[in-house]
Scaffold this motif. Structure first.
Motif, PDB file in Angstrom:
ATOM      1  N   LYS A  43      62.888  32.765 -24.359  1.00  0.00           N
ATOM      2  CA  LYS A  43      62.609  33.619 -25.520  1.00  0.00           C
ATOM      3  C   LYS A  43      61.110  33.861 -25.637  1.00  0.00           C
ATOM      4  O   LYS A  43      60.296  33.028 -25.264  1.00  0.00           O
ATOM      5  N   LYS A  44      60.746  35.016 -26.186  1.00  0.00           N
ATOM      6  CA  LYS A  44      59.353  35.309 -26.513  1.00  0.00           C
ATOM      7  C   LYS A  44      59.139  34.856 -27.951  1.00  0.00           C
ATOM      8  O   LYS A  44      59.850  35.286 -28.858  1.00  0.00           O
ATOM      9  N   VAL A  76      44.787  40.517 -31.707  1.00  0.00           N
ATOM     10  CA  VAL A  76      45.625  40.085 -30.591  1.00  0.00           C
ATOM     11  C   VAL A  76      45.819  38.577 -30.706  1.00  0.00           C
ATOM     12  O   VAL A  76      44.845  37.833 -30.783  1.00  0.00           O
ATOM     13  N   PRO A  77      47.075  38.105 -30.728  1.00  0.00           N
ATOM     14  CA  PRO A  77      47.280  36.655 -30.806  1.00  0.00           C
ATOM     15  C   PRO A  77      46.797  35.964 -29.538  1.00  0.00           C
ATOM     16  O   PRO A  77      46.607  36.594 -28.500  1.00  0.00           O
ATOM     17  N   VAL A  78      46.616  34.666 -29.627  1.00  0.00           N
ATOM     18  CA  VAL A  78      46.211  33.854 -28.485  1.00  0.00           C
ATOM     19  C   VAL A  78      47.483  33.408 -27.760  1.00  0.00           C
ATOM     20  O   VAL A  78      48.409  32.895 -28.388  1.00  0.00           O
ATOM     21  N   TYR A  79      47.515  33.628 -26.457  1.00  0.00           N
ATOM     22  CA  TYR A  79      48.692  33.252 -25.657  1.00  0.00           C
ATOM     23  C   TYR A  79      48.453  31.922 -24.962  1.00  0.00           C
ATOM     24  O   TYR A  79      47.348  31.636 -24.504  1.00  0.00           O
ATOM     25  N   THR A  80      49.511  31.120 -24.882  1.00  0.00           N
ATOM     26  CA  THR A  80      49.393  29.801 -24.260  1.00  0.00           C
ATOM     27  C   THR A  80      49.694  29.822 -22.779  1.00  0.00           C
ATOM     28  O   THR A  80      49.463  28.833 -22.093  1.00  0.00           O
ATOM     29  N   ASP A  81      50.238  30.939 -22.282  1.00  0.00           N
ATOM     30  CA  ASP A  81      50.636  31.004 -20.877  1.00  0.00           C
ATOM     31  C   ASP A  81      50.420  32.401 -20.320  1.00  0.00           C
ATOM     32  O   ASP A  81      50.285  33.370 -21.069  1.00  0.00           O
ATOM     33  N   LYS A  84      52.807  35.230 -21.280  1.00  0.00           N
ATOM     34  CA  LYS A  84      52.731  35.652 -22.684  1.00  0.00           C
ATOM     35  C   LYS A  84      54.056  35.433 -23.406  1.00  0.00           C
ATOM     36  O   LYS A  84      54.500  36.262 -24.190  1.00  0.00           O
ATOM     37  N   SER A  85      54.660  34.270 -23.150  1.00  0.00           N
ATOM     38  CA  SER A  85      55.926  33.949 -23.800  1.00  0.00           C
ATOM     39  C   SER A  85      55.720  33.175 -25.102  1.00  0.00           C
ATOM     40  O   SER A  85      56.649  33.050 -25.890  1.00  0.00           O
ATOM     41  N   LEU A  86      54.500  32.661 -25.332  1.00  0.00           N
ATOM     42  CA  LEU A  86      54.203  31.933 -26.564  1.00  0.00           C
ATOM     43  C   LEU A  86      52.842  32.381 -27.103  1.00  0.00           C
ATOM     44  O   LEU A  86      51.812  32.166 -26.466  1.00  0.00           O
ATOM     45  N   ALA A  87      52.874  33.040 -28.263  1.00  0.00           N
ATOM     46  CA  ALA A  87      51.670  33.587 -28.896  1.00  0.00           C
ATOM     47  C   ALA A  87      51.378  32.810 -30.176  1.00  0.00           C
ATOM     48  O   ALA A  87      52.306  32.381 -30.872  1.00  0.00           O
ATOM     49  N   ASP A 119      48.354  42.414 -39.812  1.00  0.00           N
ATOM     50  CA  ASP A 119      47.383  42.892 -38.826  1.00  0.00           C
ATOM     51  C   ASP A 119      47.436  42.223 -37.461  1.00  0.00           C
ATOM     52  O   ASP A 119      46.654  42.571 -36.589  1.00  0.00           O
ATOM     53  N   VAL A 120      48.330  41.257 -37.255  1.00  0.00           N
ATOM     54  CA  VAL A 120      48.429  40.638 -35.930  1.00  0.00           C
ATOM     55  C   VAL A 120      49.396  41.468 -35.094  1.00  0.00           C
ATOM     56  O   VAL A 120      50.522  41.744 -35.501  1.00  0.00           O
ATOM     57  N   ALA A 121      48.946  41.874 -33.917  1.00  0.00           N
ATOM     58  CA  ALA A 121      49.748  42.713 -33.019  1.00  0.00           C
ATOM     59  C   ALA A 121      50.645  41.816 -32.168  1.00  0.00           C
ATOM     60  O   ALA A 121      50.345  41.512 -31.016  1.00  0.00           O
ATOM     61  N   TRP A 122      51.767  41.388 -32.748  1.00  0.00           N
ATOM     62  CA  TRP A 122      52.659  40.443 -32.072  1.00  0.00           C
ATOM     63  C   TRP A 122      53.376  41.067 -30.883  1.00  0.00           C
ATOM     64  O   TRP A 122      53.732  40.382 -29.948  1.00  0.00           O
TER      65      TRP A 122
END
Length: 169
Positions: A43-44, A76-81, A84-87, A119-122
């Protein structure tokens, strides 16, 4: 929550608030473990950390100091991988020192939560998990009010009192 109809939550299928009236019960741990389990299941997932006075999600996911960038759609959220499956979006990324105490009054907290929600571009997410602070405070109301503005549908479960207050399906 089901899909909203416009804005940066338009492609978010479900929103889950993780909350408790008491501190120290493991809300951030549950949020992190649920995010990792969903991500590993393909899942994203996004995590919105609205525990403004104690943002622990970046530390729990071993995400170091990351800069938050702007795009045409917002933050832009911070991605852990790399997939980009976890923001993640957290005030922890906006502080000069992540261990610095945040001492803000209600209106400033409410304004930042409004920005986080709108305002977060998920992008496309299966689930957005919202990690909340302890208690029942302005932060919780701000999240719910801003999700309502985004025309999200939501359901919360809990004891008979909270379930009747927050049910809107």
């Amino acid at each position: 929550m089901e899909q909203s109809h416009d804005g940066n939550l338009a492609q978010v299928r479900h929103v889950v608030l993780v909350l408790s009236g008491k501190g120290g019960v493991g809300k951030s741990t549950i949020t992190t473990e649920l995010a990792l389990a969903l991500s590993h299941a393909g899942k994203k997932v996004g995590i919105l950390d609205v525990d403004l006075c104690g943002p622990s999600i970046p530390r729990m996911l071993s995400v170091g100091r990351s800069d938050v960038h702007q795009c045409d759609s917002g933050w832009v959220p911070v991605y852990t991988d790399a997939q980009k499956s976890l923001a993640i979006m957290s005030i922890g990324f906006l502080l000069d020192d992540p261990d610095e105490a945040v001492v803000w009054r209600g209106p400033k907290k409410t304004a930042l939560i409004g920005q986080f929600v709108s305002d977060v571009a998920w992008g496309e997410l299966d689930v957005l998990l919202v990690d909340t602070p302890p208690g029942t405070s302005d932060e919780h109301l701000a999240v719910l009010e801003n999700l309502k503005k985004a025309q999200s549908r939501w359901c919360c479960s809990g004891d008979h009192t909270t379930g009747s207050i927050y049910r809107r399906c």
